[in-house]
Motif scaffolding. Structure first.
Motif, PDB file in Angstrom:
ATOM      1  N   ILE A 192      -4.553  -3.730  -4.895  1.00 19.64           N
ATOM      2  CA  ILE A 192      -5.420  -2.490  -4.852  1.00 19.64           C
ATOM      3  C   ILE A 192      -6.877  -2.713  -5.424  1.00 19.64           C
ATOM      4  CG2 ILE A 192      -5.622  -0.294  -6.198  1.00 19.64           C
ATOM      5  CD1 ILE A 192      -3.498  -0.087  -3.981  1.00 19.64           C
ATOM      6  N   GLY A 193      -7.615  -2.167  -4.458  1.00 22.32           N
ATOM      7  CA  GLY A 193      -9.136  -1.958  -5.182  1.00 22.32           C
ATOM      8  C   GLY A 193      -9.587  -0.479  -5.740  1.00 22.32           C
ATOM      9  N   ILE A 194     -10.625  -0.657  -6.514  1.00 21.82           N
ATOM     10  CA  ILE A 194     -11.044   0.703  -6.994  1.00 21.82           C
ATOM     11  C   ILE A 194     -12.150   1.426  -6.472  1.00 21.82           C
ATOM     12  CG2 ILE A 194     -10.094  -0.133  -9.293  1.00 21.82           C
ATOM     13  CD1 ILE A 194     -13.011  -0.213  -9.947  1.00 21.82           C
ATOM     14  N   ALA A 195     -12.480   1.222  -5.042  1.00 22.57           N
ATOM     15  CA  ALA A 195     -13.608   1.711  -4.277  1.00 22.57           C
ATOM     16  C   ALA A 195     -13.491   3.148  -4.185  1.00 22.57           C
ATOM     17  CB  ALA A 195     -13.509   1.190  -2.840  1.00 22.57           C
ATOM     18  N   ASP A 196     -12.300   3.822  -4.182  1.00 24.38           N
ATOM     19  CA  ASP A 196     -12.176   5.475  -4.249  1.00 24.38           C
ATOM     20  C   ASP A 196     -12.719   5.883  -5.490  1.00 24.38           C
ATOM     21  OD1 ASP A 196     -11.500   5.142  -1.766  1.00 24.38           O
ATOM     22  OD2 ASP A 196      -9.172   5.654  -2.113  1.00 24.38           O
ATOM     23  N   VAL A 197     -12.338   5.197  -6.603  1.00 25.87           N
ATOM     24  CA  VAL A 197     -12.833   5.824  -8.072  1.00 25.87           C
ATOM     25  C   VAL A 197     -14.331   5.591  -8.179  1.00 25.87           C
ATOM     26  CG1 VAL A 197     -12.157   5.401 -10.519  1.00 25.87           C
ATOM     27  CG2 VAL A 197     -10.368   5.062  -8.957  1.00 25.87           C
ATOM     28  N   ARG A 198     -14.506   4.267  -7.867  1.00 23.73           N
ATOM     29  CA  ARG A 198     -15.976   3.956  -8.062  1.00 23.73           C
ATOM     30  C   ARG A 198     -16.803   4.965  -7.075  1.00 23.73           C
ATOM     31  NH1 ARG A 198     -18.990  -0.814  -9.206  1.00 23.73           N
ATOM     32  NH2 ARG A 198     -17.152  -2.070  -9.510  1.00 23.73           N
TER      33      ARG A 198
ATOM     34  N   ARG B  93     -25.288   9.150  -9.101  1.00 27.80           N
ATOM     35  CA  ARG B  93     -26.567   9.227  -8.201  1.00 27.80           C
ATOM     36  C   ARG B  93     -27.203  10.629  -8.164  1.00 27.80           C
ATOM     37  NH1 ARG B  93     -24.525   7.547  -3.267  1.00 27.80           N
ATOM     38  NH2 ARG B  93     -23.900   5.525  -4.222  1.00 27.80           N
ATOM     39  N   ASP B  94     -26.338  11.703  -8.026  1.00 31.36           N
ATOM     40  CA  ASP B  94     -26.698  12.968  -7.863  1.00 31.36           C
ATOM     41  C   ASP B  94     -27.381  13.547  -9.019  1.00 31.36           C
ATOM     42  OD1 ASP B  94     -26.069  13.051  -5.360  1.00 31.36           O
ATOM     43  OD2 ASP B  94     -24.120  14.061  -5.604  1.00 31.36           O
ATOM     44  N   LEU B  95     -26.965  13.072 -10.293  1.00 30.09           N
ATOM     45  CA  LEU B  95     -27.610  13.371 -11.611  1.00 30.09           C
ATOM     46  C   LEU B  95     -28.841  12.503 -11.963  1.00 30.09           C
ATOM     47  CD1 LEU B  95     -24.402  13.716 -13.531  1.00 30.09           C
ATOM     48  CD2 LEU B  95     -25.802  15.568 -13.069  1.00 30.09           C
ATOM     49  N   ASP B  96     -29.177  11.559 -10.815  1.00 36.41           N
ATOM     50  CA  ASP B  96     -30.215  10.387 -11.389  1.00 36.41           C
ATOM     51  C   ASP B  96     -29.813   9.707 -12.685  1.00 36.41           C
ATOM     52  OD1 ASP B  96     -31.992  11.750  -9.254  1.00 36.41           O
ATOM     53  OD2 ASP B  96     -32.590  13.274 -10.428  1.00 36.41           O
ATOM     54  N   LEU B  97     -28.886   9.576 -12.796  1.00 36.98           N
ATOM     55  CA  LEU B  97     -28.392   8.325 -13.825  1.00 36.98           C
ATOM     56  C   LEU B  97     -28.261   7.080 -13.306  1.00 36.98           C
ATOM     57  CD1 LEU B  97     -25.873  10.927 -15.822  1.00 36.98           C
ATOM     58  CD2 LEU B  97     -28.059  10.272 -16.489  1.00 36.98           C
ATOM     59  N   PRO B  98     -28.295   5.838 -14.178  1.00 36.35           N
ATOM     60  CA  PRO B  98     -28.160   4.663 -13.622  1.00 36.35           C
ATOM     61  C   PRO B  98     -26.801   4.510 -12.960  1.00 36.35           C
ATOM     62  CG  PRO B  98     -28.855   4.738 -15.965  1.00 36.35           C
ATOM     63  CD  PRO B  98     -28.660   6.031 -15.548  1.00 36.35           C
ATOM     64  N   GLU B  99     -26.725   3.867 -11.722  1.00 36.68           N
ATOM     65  CA  GLU B  99     -25.551   3.849 -11.128  1.00 36.68           C
ATOM     66  C   GLU B  99     -24.400   2.904 -11.589  1.00 36.68           C
ATOM     67  OE1 GLU B  99     -25.801   3.431  -6.784  1.00 36.68           O
ATOM     68  OE2 GLU B  99     -27.414   4.821  -6.731  1.00 36.68           O
ATOM     69  N   ASP B 100     -24.985   1.626 -12.630  1.00 30.08           N
ATOM     70  CA  ASP B 100     -23.894   0.956 -13.211  1.00 30.08           C
ATOM     71  C   ASP B 100     -23.593   1.228 -14.678  1.00 30.08           C
ATOM     72  OD1 ASP B 100     -26.415   0.758 -14.616  1.00 30.08           O
ATOM     73  OD2 ASP B 100     -26.934  -1.526 -14.275  1.00 30.08           O
ATOM     74  N   LEU B 101     -23.702   2.886 -15.109  1.00 34.90           N
ATOM     75  CA  LEU B 101     -23.616   3.194 -16.242  1.00 34.90           C
ATOM     76  C   LEU B 101     -22.277   2.910 -16.677  1.00 34.90           C
ATOM     77  CD1 LEU B 101     -25.166   5.378 -18.543  1.00 34.90           C
ATOM     78  CD2 LEU B 101     -23.439   7.031 -17.531  1.00 34.90           C
ATOM     79  N   VAL B 102     -21.348   3.080 -16.024  1.00 33.79           N
ATOM     80  CA  VAL B 102     -19.800   2.657 -16.540  1.00 33.79           C
ATOM     81  C   VAL B 102     -19.085   1.680 -15.752  1.00 33.79           C
ATOM     82  CG1 VAL B 102     -19.380   5.282 -17.242  1.00 33.79           C
ATOM     83  CG2 VAL B 102     -19.102   4.505 -14.782  1.00 33.79           C
ATOM     84  N   ASP B 103     -19.835   0.665 -15.513  1.00 30.21           N
ATOM     85  CA  ASP B 103     -19.439  -0.488 -14.677  1.00 30.21           C
ATOM     86  C   ASP B 103     -18.439  -1.261 -15.581  1.00 30.21           C
ATOM     87  OD1 ASP B 103     -20.528  -0.056 -12.386  1.00 30.21           O
ATOM     88  OD2 ASP B 103     -22.027  -1.739 -12.567  1.00 30.21           O
ATOM     89  N   ASP B 104     -18.569  -1.203 -16.936  1.00 32.42           N
ATOM     90  CA  ASP B 104     -17.594  -1.984 -17.589  1.00 32.42           C
ATOM     91  C   ASP B 104     -16.058  -1.075 -17.640  1.00 32.42           C
ATOM     92  OD1 ASP B 104     -19.029   0.209 -19.034  1.00 32.42           O
ATOM     93  OD2 ASP B 104     -18.018  -0.094 -20.771  1.00 32.42           O
TER      94      ASP B 104
ATOM     95  N   ILE C 265     -20.371   9.947 -18.471  1.00 32.36           N
ATOM     96  CA  ILE C 265     -21.225  10.713 -17.704  1.00 32.36           C
ATOM     97  C   ILE C 265     -21.746  12.056 -18.063  1.00 32.36           C
ATOM     98  CG2 ILE C 265     -21.173  11.474 -15.064  1.00 32.36           C
ATOM     99  CD1 ILE C 265     -19.228   9.469 -14.358  1.00 32.36           C
ATOM    100  N   VAL C 266     -20.833  12.861 -18.516  1.00 35.47           N
ATOM    101  CA  VAL C 266     -21.336  14.209 -18.906  1.00 35.47           C
ATOM    102  C   VAL C 266     -22.189  14.048 -20.196  1.00 35.47           C
ATOM    103  CG1 VAL C 266     -20.613  16.355 -19.977  1.00 35.47           C
ATOM    104  CG2 VAL C 266     -19.452  15.283 -18.272  1.00 35.47           C
ATOM    105  N   ALA C 267     -21.975  12.984 -21.106  1.00 34.47           N
ATOM    106  CA  ALA C 267     -22.943  13.044 -22.337  1.00 34.47           C
ATOM    107  C   ALA C 267     -24.085  12.383 -21.756  1.00 34.47           C
ATOM    108  CB  ALA C 267     -22.269  12.102 -23.410  1.00 34.47           C
ATOM    109  N   ALA C 268     -24.155  11.450 -20.788  1.00 34.57           N
ATOM    110  CA  ALA C 268     -25.258  11.029 -20.420  1.00 34.57           C
ATOM    111  C   ALA C 268     -26.317  11.936 -19.712  1.00 34.57           C
ATOM    112  CB  ALA C 268     -25.067   9.802 -19.350  1.00 34.57           C
ATOM    113  N   ALA C 269     -25.529  12.766 -18.770  1.00 29.89           N
ATOM    114  CA  ALA C 269     -26.036  13.774 -18.217  1.00 29.89           C
ATOM    115  C   ALA C 269     -26.878  14.815 -19.206  1.00 29.89           C
ATOM    116  CB  ALA C 269     -25.169  14.487 -17.240  1.00 29.89           C
TER     117      ALA C 269
END
Ligand code: ADP
Ligand code: ASP
Ligand code: MG
Length: 436
Positions: A58-64, A72-83, A120-124
């Motif tokens: 299983i890949g995680i493309a849908d979650v990502r 992206r819609d919040l203008d935040l870095p797209e790699d914010l939660v990559d870990d 994500i919410v805190a960063a927004a």
């Protein structure tokens, strides 16, 4: 202080997150604490990935995609939660390799929804100029037992949460739904458990109010999905809400009311899509002059077990033996009715039933009927209104619905009865028509 819990639909996308920032700004003088669910649909998605990982790679493309889209819609870095994506991908690979999914691992996987959304919410919020900090509930001290999938908090969590939150200077954005047991394993409080987290945190800090922000105008007279003209209820008592939540009114997790009742903290249910609507306030005392029925709830997927024993029923100890079997196999029993030779019992723990049925068959004749539902009418006014019960059953009969089992709680604020699952919509609609 005040606790605001935002459910998945309230965090569905960037416009919703901008809306909740405005809502939170209006409560700044009250020192708000936020509790967040996963973004809409994410917990269901994680659950299905966990199950599929047993048999597929299983890949995680849908979650990502969901999370990166929101970033992206919040203008935040797209790699914010990559870990977190990497961690999730490794566990799914692990499940696939060992072909095993324990309840403990399932909780670990489900925890990613809230861990992602809180960050994500805190960063927004920070990007909107509100100093905010994402906090995993376990870092505040939310410790539970090890009942994975429906964990219950330990007593020490209240004082720990209170102490930890005192140290936080920014707006806390706390993960709902998830916790850790005393050994450090991740646990969950059961589906919809973020409501429960909110009331635990509210009780810990002695909040003035616990606000549950969702996608409807408060608690309604019936589930708006099956009764489109259901009304919003301005006020409910703690007892009424506890019964409604227990009998399936999905708007609040059933355990939510417990910390609120013990600490007498009002709970308010509000609509993120219509923040000016007053919603529903749930208070300690019964509503004066309320109509007999406040709301109608239902719970599907019930199984009815009939236990017949001509020899033994009237003997002392029979009931104790009977329920000991259910208790030992951790099957929760719901409605019970007895006659001279039989006991009828309902449960929604169908998957754990086989060993129970085997053991019961050793001393009684047992039959099982599936695809049932409980319908429950709740109202502080039932106690004082004479003809409610007669009206309920006349209405059901006229709608062509047969009640299979009937029960009225000792508190006399609820009447519940068992029907065929296919009759739920028909019965709830007819009863709503009659009482509202
Ligand atoms: P959230 O994601 O905000 O936690 P939920 O989906 O868990 O939202 O709960 C809100 C939903 O509960 C509503 O959209 C509604 O369909 C359902 N619901 C069921 N019974 C009731 C009721 N009596 N009053 C309000 N909502 C109800
Ligand atoms: N995200 C979890 C669920 O979908 C918890 C919650 O939303 O309250 O069940
Ligand atoms: Mg919910």
């Amino acid at each position: 202080m005040i606790v605001l819990k935002f459910g998945g639909t309230s965090l569905a996308d960037a416009p919703h997150i901008r809306t909740i920032a405005k809502i939170v700004r209006n409560t700044e003088d009250d020192r708000p604490v936020l509790v967040v669910s996963a973004h809409a649909g994410v917990t269901d998605l994680l659950e299905s990935l966990a199950n599929r990982a047993l048999s597929e790679k299983i890949g995680i493309a849908d979650v990502r995609d969901i999370h990166v889209g929101i970033l992206r819609d919040l203008d935040l870095p797209e790699d914010l939660v990559d870990d977190l994506f990497e961690e999730l991908a490794s566990i799914l690979t692990g499940i696939h390799l060992v072909c095993e999914l324990t309840n403990r691992t399932r909780d670990y996987i489900l925890s990613f929804g809230e861990r992602l959304s809180s960050r994500i919410v805190a960063a927004a919020f920070r990007s909107f100029g509100i100093p905010a900090r994402a906090i995993a509930a376990w870092d505040l001290g939310l410790v539970t037992d090890s009942a994975f999938g429906s964990a219950r908090p330990q007593d020490e969590c209240y004082s720990r949460i209170r102490r930890s939150l005192k140290q936080v200077k920014e707006l806390p954005v706390v993960t709902g739904f998830i916790a850790k047991d005393r050994d450090g394993n991740i646990t969950t409080l059961g589906r919809s458990g973020s409501d429960f987290t909110a009331s635990l945190v509210g009780a810990a800090v002695g909040a003035r109010e616990i606000q549950i922000w969702t996608d409807v105008d408060g608690v309604m007279s019936a589930d708006p999905r099956i009764v489109p003209n259901a009304r919003s209820l301005p006020r409910l008592s703690f007892n009424e809400m506890s019964e409604l939540a227990y009998y399936g009114a999905r708007v609040i997790h059933p355990a939510t009311m417990v910390p609120a009742v013990l600490n007498r903290i009002p709970v308010r249910v509000l609509n993120t899509n219509s923040p000016k609507h007053p919603g529903t306030v749930i208070l300690d005392d019964p509503t004066p002059g309320a109509p007999p029925i406040s709301s109608i709830a239902y719970r599907r997927q019930q199984t009815l077990i009939n236990v017949v024993s001509t020899r033994m029923l009237l003997q002392h100890g029979f009931m104790a033996n009977l329920f000991e079997v259910f208790g030992r196999h951790e099957v929760v029993v719901d409605m019970i009715s007895t006659s001279e030779v039989s006991v009828s019992i309902t449960t929604d723990s169908d998957q754990r039933l086989d060993p129970v049925l085997r053991e019961l068959s050793e001393f009684a004749d047992v039959t099982v009927e599936r695809d049932k539902a409980i319908i429950c009418l709740v109202g502080d006014g039932i106690r004082t209104t004479g003809d409610v019960v007669a009206r309920i059953f006349a209405t059901s009969r006229n709608a062509g619905v047969t009640a299979r089992m009937i029960s009225m709680g000792a508190s006399r604020i609820n009447v519940s009865f068992l029907v065929a699952d296919e009759d739920v919509e028909k019965a709830v609609q007819a009863l709503h028509e009659e009482f509202f």
